[in-house]
Design an enzyme around this catalytic site. Structure first.
Site, mmCIF file in Angstrom:
data_model
loop_
_atom_site.group_PDB
_atom_site.id
_atom_site.type_symbol
_atom_site.label_atom_id
_atom_site.label_comp_id
_atom_site.label_asym_id
_atom_site.label_seq_id
_atom_site.Cartn_x
_atom_site.Cartn_y
_atom_site.Cartn_z
ATOM 1 N N THR A 1 -2.096 1.750 -7.978
ATOM 2 C CA THR A 1 -3.343 2.454 -8.687
ATOM 3 C C THR A 1 -2.843 3.461 -9.518
ATOM 4 O O THR A 1 -3.537 3.475 -10.694
ATOM 5 C CB THR A 1 -4.230 3.103 -7.719
ATOM 6 O OG1 THR A 1 -4.716 1.934 -6.581
ATOM 7 C CG2 THR A 1 -5.405 3.719 -8.220
ATOM 8 N N ASN B 1 -0.891 5.232 3.372
ATOM 9 C CA ASN B 1 -1.309 5.617 1.977
ATOM 10 C C ASN B 1 -2.699 6.483 2.127
ATOM 11 O O ASN B 1 -3.636 5.827 2.700
ATOM 12 C CB ASN B 1 -1.596 4.581 1.151
ATOM 13 C CG ASN B 1 -1.701 4.969 -0.405
ATOM 14 O OD1 ASN B 1 -1.987 6.065 -0.791
ATOM 15 N ND2 ASN B 1 -1.856 3.925 -1.310
ATOM 16 N N GLY C 1 -0.844 -5.402 -1.855
ATOM 17 C CA GLY C 1 0.655 -6.065 -2.246
ATOM 18 C C GLY C 1 0.608 -6.994 -0.567
ATOM 19 O O GLY C 1 -0.167 -6.781 0.338
ATOM 20 N N SER D 1 0.931 -1.107 -0.004
ATOM 21 C CA SER D 1 0.206 0.062 0.051
ATOM 22 C C SER D 1 0.736 1.300 0.100
ATOM 23 O O SER D 1 1.832 1.336 0.821
ATOM 24 C CB SER D 1 -0.971 -0.031 1.173
ATOM 25 O OG SER D 1 -1.701 1.157 1.129
ATOM 26 N N GLY D 2 0.587 1.999 -1.055
ATOM 27 C CA GLY D 2 1.330 3.437 -1.040
ATOM 28 C C GLY D 2 2.552 3.364 -1.843
ATOM 29 O O GLY D 2 3.223 4.360 -2.287
ATOM 30 N N SER E 1 -5.533 4.161 -0.366
ATOM 31 C CA SER E 1 -5.166 2.949 -0.343
ATOM 32 C C SER E 1 -6.346 2.242 -1.096
ATOM 33 O O SER E 1 -7.374 2.159 -0.500
ATOM 34 C CB SER E 1 -4.710 2.388 0.849
ATOM 35 O OG SER E 1 -4.829 0.931 0.867
ATOM 36 N N SER E 2 -6.150 1.361 -1.929
ATOM 37 C CA SER E 2 -7.470 0.410 -2.521
ATOM 38 C C SER E 2 -7.333 -0.702 -1.684
ATOM 39 O O SER E 2 -6.476 -1.475 -1.165
ATOM 40 C CB SER E 2 -6.957 -0.184 -3.775
ATOM 41 O OG SER E 2 -6.689 0.726 -4.545
ATOM 42 N N GLU F 1 1.321 -7.505 3.353
ATOM 43 C CA GLU F 1 0.981 -6.827 4.230
ATOM 44 C C GLU F 1 1.572 -7.074 5.603
ATOM 45 O O GLU F 1 1.153 -8.409 5.575
ATOM 46 C CB GLU F 1 -0.396 -6.086 4.325
ATOM 47 C CG GLU F 1 -1.019 -5.341 3.252
ATOM 48 C CD GLU F 1 -2.186 -4.807 3.425
ATOM 49 O OE1 GLU F 1 -2.709 -3.795 2.862
ATOM 50 O OE2 GLU F 1 -3.144 -5.047 4.172
#
Length: 949
Positions: free
Chosen positions: A112, A157, A357, A107-108, A160-161, A359
């Protein structure tokens, strides 16, 4: 490729494969640092793109950059996300095989944004029409919609998705994007009801409250302050976009916020709702009966021994379950609506996988377990496909493949997903079994079943050192990316993720048009228990693997340089962790298993041909021979390279760098030559320009003269029309030359202009005379005695088949005559024929047989073809049958058919010969002819001696 050695020292290499010390993680990270410092955020590992989030805007995404990468060989320009997008697009078009681009990272890291850049590239560079432009707009607009409902601010993030997304971009046969389809994975629904400290709920809630107009908020019963809602926390610093949605959709979003504010009260063992205002809003927004909703939120129905039993649920659990269900199903409905607006018949697709990704948080729960399981599967696929593609390339090029040792994470995937013994199966079993199942009983079951597995450990099973860093409610998985501790609290509830039956019944009665599509009444009649969240995710992940395996993959590995989102800051510890769990060193070792560099012969020769006199400026032979000549001139040793079928493979980076440095040196020597060439080109372009100008002036002058001549064409020859008249004469003669008669029978002749009528007639006669002379010259001697002129006088225009006889030779063998030596008047005309169906020879009788045959012989020049036979004559009767005439002397002429089938002829008295002699003497033949005939007759019959006495 960076060229000069000083440039490589400053900015590193643009392909990690060219690292001399490719097994060193420190060298890998140092190369990343060099490039990041120079704002070079993209680097290759072969065909894999590594992207580092710069946390600032870079001027590398405009239309000019898109054009720079459009249709260009992958390695001809510096690494870029556009190169990956363009390479996939061209492979799809040329190889007619579906492609997919897998974007991964934590994330981050910029996943995206990477997918957005790829969509923008296709939207701008692909062919377009009015319909296609609409689809392009929808593809681009689908991103902010999905972000609003599926993205949230986390500690790492701001955007973040919180769901996985796979999108197929559909292309028609012209290569234009004509549609798309999205599949979503594992939306983090728990975020709806709870967020960690410092994080936020999904964007849409804040966009509605902070961006909605006053009238809208008043209708929805909402206040502008997020702190008024239990499901929201106030976090500053996030720019929000205002969206305008359908009323039914806004009602659902508002209803989730109202559900969060439902308050419970009552004595122990019972529950009641104390906030009637929230129920009124919920009843209106959800389109349900308030009393029925209240009952469903305070009681749960279960089926026991075939009977429904109503029980008091744990306070607020029903409320949160309904909130998550409503939001999760609405998100799925929204994805389906987007798919409906994008769906189209397509010929090829390029898939985009933008998924969470690996985590690792301070507290990792069910969501992180699923996310990391997904990354294990993707890593397994990545290594398999990378190894497979490497092996296939080596085999295709005839290069020996050297096996590579790598970490096979199948053992971890099996640990999670294996039937009956895997973690998911054990979790499902605990969720479904009767009795007092809990998160801790689940942990105990894991210990009993998986104890002793090399990649699984708990506090109970660990050694003393590990126990110090593990809680009693945790289990640890040793992933390919490192060790992760998972807290089992909440695992069973999140895996069940089920609504009580009465809550489903309420939602099925909703008058909200979206909710009626989200909650199907068939669910109520379905006796089979719905699949758990983990099993659903496992199934959908298996389908995703099938999709990815069916396509040609490309990879984008995204890296976050720091946790504070600061531009220019490079956190080596954080990056080392990501390099490890992204499997980048593993991928590099696979790629370097043999050769650091491989290029097609034409690309290699085009770049370095100036380094060898034999290949400069152009090589005319086979490409492989040219490359072989070039590398031998450069002094490559046999162990430094291999020649494949279409590519050269170079083993060591230093070999390539030496070649690059030689090219840099050579360039300085070529500069002067190029300058001279430019000067010569400029001079030559001037010469050509002057020539073109001269030709244009001459053309304009010719056109003017032609038009003036045409206007004055009927006047006597004068300066105004002489050019036109000469052109007309020239055109006629040119046309005549191309259309002269082909033979003496061809009477065609082009119509001449008036001024050339007389000349045309003279030319026609001369042409005819020439053709006749040429024809006569070609006549062979045998044709000259054919008497074709006589045949023409007799039969031309009188006999239909005369034209067919003209080109055929008259043969002497087509006619012969037989006559007996006696005093009869019979003779036979032999007419040979290949067709047995034709009638045979002709038998004739004449009182003046001598005269008749003599005249025939003279006319046909057949004096030597008269056969005078002694005794009998054979002839063809017809249909191939033979007949015989027997001649005998007698007192009078008699013709009969003998018993043997022959024709019997008895000749007359000898005085008949005397009569014939008298007739012959009186015939007006020339003396020479009579003498020749007399010699023939007397030689066969002595009675013809002294014929002229």
């Amino acid at each position: 490729m960076e060229s000069a050695l000083t440039a490589r020292d400053r900015v590193g290499v643009q392909d990690f494969v060219l690292l001399e010390n490719y097994t060193s993680e420190a060298a890998f990270i140092e190369n990343l640092r060099k490039r990041f410092k120079e704002n070079l955020i993209y680097t290759y590992i072969g065909s894999v793109l590594v992207s580092v989030n710069p946390y600032k805007e870079l001027e590398i995404y405009n239309k000019n950059h898109m054009e720079r990468y459009r249709g260009v060989n992958f390695y001809e320009v510096s690494p870029h996300i556009y190169a990956v997008a363009d390479n996939s697009y061209r492979s799809m078009r040329t190889e007619r095989k579906d492609q997919c681009i897998l974007i991964s990272g934590e994330s981050g890291a910029g996943k995206t944004e990477a997918s957005k850049k790829i969509l923008q590239y296709y939207a701008i560079t692909c062919p377009a029409s009015e319909h296609v432009q609409t689809i392009k707009d929808r593809l681009l607009q689908s991103n902010p919609v999905l972000e609003a409902f599926g993205n949230a601010k986390t500690l790492r993030n701001d955007n973040s998705s919180r769901f996985g997304k796979y999108m197929d971009i559909q292309f028609d046969f012209k290569g234009a994007p004509v549609g798309g389809h999205i599949i979503n994975y594992l939306l983090e629904k728990s975020r709806v009801v709870h967020q960690n400290h410092g994080e936020r709920n999904f964007h849409i809630f804040y966009q509605l409250i902070e961006g909605g107009e006053e009238d809208l908020l008043r209708r929805l019963g909402l206040e502008r302050n997020p702190q008024q809602y239990q499901y929201l926390v106030k976090v500053n610093g996030l720019a929000l976009h205002v969206f305008f949605w359908d009323n039914c959709l806004l009602n659902i979003i508002a209803s989730v916020l109202h559900l969060g504010n439902v308050q419970y009260g009552g004595e122990e063992g019972s529950a009641c709702i104390t906030s009637d205002t929230q129920i009124k809003y919920l009843a209106r927004l959800l389109g349900v009966n308030g009393a029925v909703l209240t009952e469903a939120l305070t009681h749960k129905k279960i089926t026991a021994k075939g009977e429904e039993v109503s029980l008091q649920p744990e306070a607020s659990s029903a409320r949160d379950a309904l909130s998550k269900a409503v939001y999760g199903r609405t998100f799925t409905w929204l994805v389906n609506k987007i798919n409906c607006s994008l769906s189209n018949k397509s010929y090829s697709v390029i898939g985009l996988l933008d998924i969470y990704g690996f985590e690792v948080f301070q507290n990792n729960s069910f969501e992180q377990f699923c996310i990391n399981y997904c990354n294990e599967k993707l890593q397994q696929l990545f290594i398999e496909l990378t190894l497979k593609s490497e092996q296939e390339e080596y085999e295709a090029e005839g290069i020996t493949w050297e096996p590579v040792q790598y970490f096979n994470n199948k053992i971890i995937c099996d640990l999670v997903e294996e039937k009956f013994k895997g973690i998911i199966s054990i979790l499902d079993e605990e969720c479904l079994r009767p009795g007092d199942a809990s998160d801790m009983t689940f942990l105990e079951k894991l210990e009993d079943t998986l104890g002793g597995h090399p990649h699984f450990v708990t506090h109970k099973l660990a050694d003393g050192k590990t126990r110090k860093v593990m809680g009693r409610d945790e289990f640890r998985l040793q992933h390919y990316a490192g060790d992760v501790n998972y807290n089992v609290n909440g695992f069973l509830d999140k895996n069940n993720d089920l609504l009580f039956r009465n809550l489903k019944e309420v939602m099925c009665m909703s008058e909200n048009s979206i909710l009626t599509q989200c909650f199907d009444k068939e669910e109520l009649s379905d006796k089979k228990r719905p699949e758990t969240a983990a099993t659903q995710f496992k199934t959908s992940l298996a389908k995703l693997m099938e999709i990815l395996m069916s396509k040609e993959p490309s990879y984008v590995r995204c890296i976050k340089p720091n946790d504070s989102k600061q531009s220019g800051r490079f956190d080596e510890v954080l990056i080392r962790h990501q390099v490890k769990y992204l499997g980048l060193m593993e991928n590099l070792r696979v790629r370097r298993a043999g050769f650091a560099y491989r290029r097609r012969y034409e690309v290699f020769l085009q770049r370095y041909k100036s380094l060898c006199p034999a290949t400069w400026p152009n090589w005319q032979g086979k490409l492989s021979d040219g490359v072989s000549t070039l590398v031998k001139h450069l002094g490559y040793k046999p162990e430094e390279y291999k020649m494949g079928r279409s590519k050269i493979f170079i083993r060591f980076p230093k070999t390539l760098f030496a070649t690059e440095d030689a090219l840099e040196t050579r360039k300085h020597g070529l500069v002067l030559l190029f300058l001279k060439a430019i000067a010569i080109q400029a001079w030559w372009r001037g010469v050509l320009a002057r020539r073109r100008a001269k030709r244009r002036r001459q053309a304009a002058d010719t056109i003017r003269r032609f038009i003036k001549g045409f206007i004055n064409r009927h006047k006597e020859r004068c300066p105004e029309n002489e050019y036109f008249l000469d052109y007309v004469r020239y055109s006629f003669l040119t046309n005549l030359r191309k259309n002269l008669p082909k033979n003496v029978l061809d009477k065609s002749w082009p119509t001449p202009p008036a001024a050339l009528t007389e000349a045309s007639e003279l030319l026609r006669k001369m042409c005819m005379q020439n053709m006749v002379w040429s024809y006569c010259k070609k006549i062979s001697p045998e044709w000259k005695h054919q008497q074709k002129m006589i045949a023409s006088e007799i039969f031309k225009d009188k006999k239909d088949n005369y034209p067919q006889s003209v080109p055929k030779l008259f043969l002497n063998t087509r006619l012969s005559i037989s006559v007996s030596s006696l005093s009869d008047g019979l003779f036979v005309l032999h007419v040979p024929s290949d067709d047995n169906k034709q009638k045979g020879d002709v038998v004739l009788q004449s009182e003046h047989v001598i005269e008749t045959l003599t005249k025939i012989a003279i006319c046909a020049d057949k004096i030597n073809n008269i056969n005078i036979s002694q005794g009998s004559i054979q002839f063809i009767v017809g249909q191939g049958k033979e007949g015989v005439i027997d001649f005998t002397a007698g007192s009078e002429l008699l013709v009969t058919k003998a018993k043997n089938g022959h024709l019997s002829v008895v000749s007359g008295l000898p005085v008949a010969v005397e009569n014939q002699k008298s007739c012959f003497r009186k015939t007006a033949f020339s003396p020479e002819v009579k003498e020749r005939v007399a010699l023939v007759l007397s030689s066969t019959d002595r009675r013809w001696n002294n014929i002229f006495i």
